[in-house]
Design a protein around this motif. Structure first.
Motif, PDB file in Angstrom:
ATOM      1  N   GLY A  81       0.798  -1.226   0.000  1.00 25.63           N
ATOM      2  CA  GLY A  81       0.000   0.000   0.000  1.00 25.63           C
ATOM      3  C   GLY A  81       0.828   1.272   0.000  1.00 25.63           C
ATOM      4  N   LEU A  82       2.086   1.187  -0.460  1.00 23.72           N
ATOM      5  CA  LEU A  82       2.956   2.369  -0.475  1.00 23.72           C
ATOM      6  C   LEU A  82       2.747   3.216  -1.721  1.00 23.72           C
ATOM      7  N   LEU A  83       2.227   2.608  -2.766  1.00 20.81           N
ATOM      8  CA  LEU A  83       1.924   3.321  -4.007  1.00 20.81           C
ATOM      9  C   LEU A  83       0.914   2.504  -4.788  1.00 20.81           C
ATOM     10  N   GLN A  84       0.350   3.152  -5.816  1.00 23.85           N
ATOM     11  CA  GLN A  84      -0.664   2.484  -6.632  1.00 23.85           C
ATOM     12  C   GLN A  84      -0.270   2.655  -8.096  1.00 23.85           C
ATOM     13  N   ILE A  85      -0.383   1.583  -8.882  1.00 19.93           N
ATOM     14  CA  ILE A  85      -0.099   1.682 -10.318  1.00 19.93           C
ATOM     15  C   ILE A  85      -1.303   1.145 -11.086  1.00 19.93           C
ATOM     16  N   ASN A  86      -1.918   1.997 -11.895  1.00 18.02           N
ATOM     17  CA  ASN A  86      -3.069   1.584 -12.704  1.00 18.02           C
ATOM     18  C   ASN A  86      -2.705   1.681 -14.176  1.00 18.02           C
ATOM     19  N   ILE A  87      -3.032   0.619 -14.918  1.00 20.96           N
ATOM     20  CA  ILE A  87      -2.704   0.576 -16.345  1.00 20.96           C
ATOM     21  C   ILE A  87      -4.002   0.627 -17.151  1.00 20.96           C
ATOM     22  N   HIS A  88      -4.044   1.517 -18.145  1.00 21.66           N
ATOM     23  CA  HIS A  88      -5.257   1.728 -18.928  1.00 21.66           C
ATOM     24  C   HIS A  88      -4.976   1.528 -20.415  1.00 21.66           C
ATOM     25  N   ASP A  89      -5.929   0.887 -21.087  1.00 27.12           N
ATOM     26  CA  ASP A  89      -5.816   0.653 -22.524  1.00 27.12           C
ATOM     27  C   ASP A  89      -6.432   1.833 -23.272  1.00 27.12           C
ATOM     28  N   LEU A  90      -5.605   2.534 -24.042  1.00 30.86           N
ATOM     29  CA  LEU A  90      -6.096   3.707 -24.789  1.00 30.86           C
ATOM     30  C   LEU A  90      -7.272   3.339 -25.686  1.00 30.86           C
ATOM     31  N   ARG A  91      -7.241   2.112 -26.223  1.00 34.70           N
ATOM     32  CA  ARG A  91      -8.298   1.726 -27.179  1.00 34.70           C
ATOM     33  C   ARG A  91      -9.677   1.610 -26.526  1.00 34.70           C
ATOM     34  N   ASP A  92      -9.718   1.524 -25.198  1.00 39.81           N
ATOM     35  CA  ASP A  92     -11.015   1.511 -24.526  1.00 39.81           C
ATOM     36  C   ASP A  92     -11.791   2.805 -24.788  1.00 39.81           C
ATOM     37  N   GLN A  93     -11.094   3.853 -25.202  1.00 39.94           N
ATOM     38  CA  GLN A  93     -11.734   5.154 -25.425  1.00 39.94           C
ATOM     39  C   GLN A  93     -12.212   5.349 -26.844  1.00 39.94           C
ATOM     40  N   THR A  94     -11.887   4.397 -27.737  1.00 42.73           N
ATOM     41  CA  THR A  94     -12.275   4.585 -29.134  1.00 42.73           C
ATOM     42  C   THR A  94     -13.748   4.258 -29.306  1.00 42.73           C
ATOM     43  N   THR A  95     -14.373   4.891 -30.313  1.00 40.68           N
ATOM     44  CA  THR A  95     -15.807   4.702 -30.536  1.00 40.68           C
ATOM     45  C   THR A  95     -16.095   4.101 -31.909  1.00 40.68           C
ATOM     46  N   ASP A  96     -15.054   3.984 -32.759  1.00 37.78           N
ATOM     47  CA  ASP A  96     -15.267   3.448 -34.106  1.00 37.78           C
ATOM     48  C   ASP A  96     -14.988   1.952 -34.153  1.00 37.78           C
ATOM     49  N   LEU A  97     -15.488   1.320 -35.194  1.00 40.81           N
ATOM     50  CA  LEU A  97     -15.366  -0.126 -35.352  1.00 40.81           C
ATOM     51  C   LEU A  97     -13.913  -0.591 -35.303  1.00 40.81           C
ATOM     52  N   HIS A  98     -13.002   0.187 -35.920  1.00 38.69           N
ATOM     53  CA  HIS A  98     -11.605  -0.240 -36.018  1.00 38.69           C
ATOM     54  C   HIS A  98     -10.766   0.171 -34.824  1.00 38.69           C
ATOM     55  N   GLN A  99     -11.383   0.819 -33.869  1.00 39.60           N
ATOM     56  CA  GLN A  99     -10.685   1.266 -32.652  1.00 39.60           C
ATOM     57  C   GLN A  99      -9.429   2.052 -32.992  1.00 39.60           C
ATOM     58  N   SER A 100      -9.545   2.983 -33.925  1.00 41.00           N
ATOM     59  CA  SER A 100      -8.347   3.702 -34.363  1.00 41.00           C
ATOM     60  C   SER A 100      -7.961   4.795 -33.371  1.00 41.00           C
ATOM     61  N   VAL A 101      -6.659   4.923 -33.208  1.00 41.88           N
ATOM     62  CA  VAL A 101      -6.106   5.892 -32.253  1.00 41.88           C
ATOM     63  C   VAL A 101      -5.238   6.937 -32.949  1.00 41.88           C
ATOM     64  N   ASP A 102      -5.059   6.803 -34.269  1.00 43.88           N
ATOM     65  CA  ASP A 102      -4.143   7.711 -34.972  1.00 43.88           C
ATOM     66  C   ASP A 102      -4.702   8.090 -36.328  1.00 43.88           C
ATOM     67  N   ASP A 103      -4.083   9.086 -36.945  1.00 49.79           N
ATOM     68  CA  ASP A 103      -4.517   9.567 -38.251  1.00 49.79           C
ATOM     69  C   ASP A 103      -3.319  10.234 -38.930  1.00 49.79           C
ATOM     70  N   THR A 104      -3.499  10.592 -40.200  1.00 47.79           N
ATOM     71  CA  THR A 104      -2.389  11.190 -40.960  1.00 47.79           C
ATOM     72  C   THR A 104      -2.115  12.618 -40.464  1.00 47.79           C
ATOM     73  N   PRO A 105      -0.848  13.054 -40.575  1.00 50.91           N
ATOM     74  CA  PRO A 105      -0.496  14.384 -40.062  1.00 50.91           C
ATOM     75  C   PRO A 105      -0.993  15.522 -40.960  1.00 50.91           C
ATOM     76  N   TYR A 106      -1.564  16.550 -40.371  1.00 55.82           N
ATOM     77  CA  TYR A 106      -1.837  17.793 -41.113  1.00 55.82           C
ATOM     78  C   TYR A 106      -0.512  18.337 -41.624  1.00 55.82           C
ATOM     79  N   GLY A 107      -0.498  18.807 -42.861  1.00 61.19           N
ATOM     80  CA  GLY A 107       0.737  19.340 -43.449  1.00 61.19           C
ATOM     81  C   GLY A 107       1.532  18.278 -44.169  1.00 61.19           C
ATOM     82  N   GLY A 108       1.099  17.024 -44.054  1.00 62.90           N
ATOM     83  CA  GLY A 108       1.757  15.931 -44.766  1.00 62.90           C
ATOM     84  C   GLY A 108       2.960  15.395 -44.029  1.00 62.90           C
TER      85      GLY A 108
END
Ligand code: 6GU
Length: 233
Positions: free
Chosen positions: A29-56
């Motif tokens: 109980g000296l510290l707490q470590i919680n691990i979270h999956d970023l993909r749990d926050q996605t709302t699309d079918l492919h669970q995408s977390v990234d996209d192409t950069p503006y400016g190319g």
């Protein structure tokens, strides 16, 4: 109690945090470590977390929408939250930063991959009064993502918390916490244990002398010599 929250698309990559010193510290109980999956926050079918950069340009950039939702979800209101964004473009991590982080209440690690996280994520949380934002790198080389860097920072930080290390004396004497003359950092002196002779190599005589004053002087000068040698490399 210091609480670490890590957000990553590879949560299993962070499983070593359950082991050894850090595992025991969590059980005590000296510290707490919680691990979270970023993909749990996605709302699309492919669970995408990234996209192409503006400016190319090459590579992909991680979405501010997904990151913002992930960070908001673990934000407990009231206390100050330190958000660490892992990036090779950040401030280089060192022992002084570990000392500062060990005094925090909650630290969120945003472990980016690809070409990094949309820059507005840092800007937005910097504008929130309960957040302090740190962009941090662990050295001058490029990793595939921030997960290993986050583990480095947690290991260095957690062992400074009261009770995590069995013998707190080892914190004071070790590398990078020894202050030299003008408060410059010295690396540690060389250490030896039994046997006194091994493969033709002897332990320095002074360490067998029992003269504590001489031993302290020798260790000090060895630490200075090692530090000078590192600076020349
Ligand atoms: Cl924090 N992330 C990445 N991707 N590469 C790094 C780093 C962080 N620190 C050094 N190299």
């Amino acid at each position: 109690m210091l609480r670490f929250d890590l957000i990553s698309i590879f949560p299993e990559y962070l499983s070593p945090l359950k082991l050894s010193l850090l595992g025991k510290a969590q059980n005590k109980g000296l510290l707490q470590i919680n691990i979270h999956d970023l993909r749990d926050q996605t709302t699309d079918l492919h669970q995408s977390v990234d996209d192409t950069p503006y400016g190319g340009g090459a590579g992909m950039v991680m979405s501010p929408v997904v990151w913002g939702d992930a960070i908001d979800e673990i934000t407990s209101n009231g206390q100050v939250i330190d958000l660490i964004i892992l990036t090779p473009a950040g401030k280089k991590f060192n022992q002084q930063m570990a000392v500062k982080f060990s005094k925090c209440d909650q630290i969120i690690f945003a472990c980016g991959r690809y070409e990094g996280i949309d820059a507005r994520v840092g800007d937005y949380y910097r504008s929130q009064k309960n957040f302090r934002v740190h962009e941090v790198s662990i050295g001058d080389y490029v990793l595939g993502g921030g997960e290993v860097a986050a583990m480095v920072i947690i290991e260095a930080t957690a062992r400074l918390l009261p009770g995590v290390i069995g013998n707190p004396d080892s914190l004071r004497e070790e590398s990078h916490s020894i202050s030299g003359q003008d408060d410059q950092q010295l690396v540690e002196y060389p250490n030896y244990t039994k046997p006194a002779q091994w493969r033709g190599l002897e332990v320095p005589q002074v360490l067998l002398s029992g003269n504590h004053g001489e031993i302290a002087k020798w260790r000090r000068s060895e630490a200075e010599r090692r530090t000078r040698n590192l600076e020349q490399e």
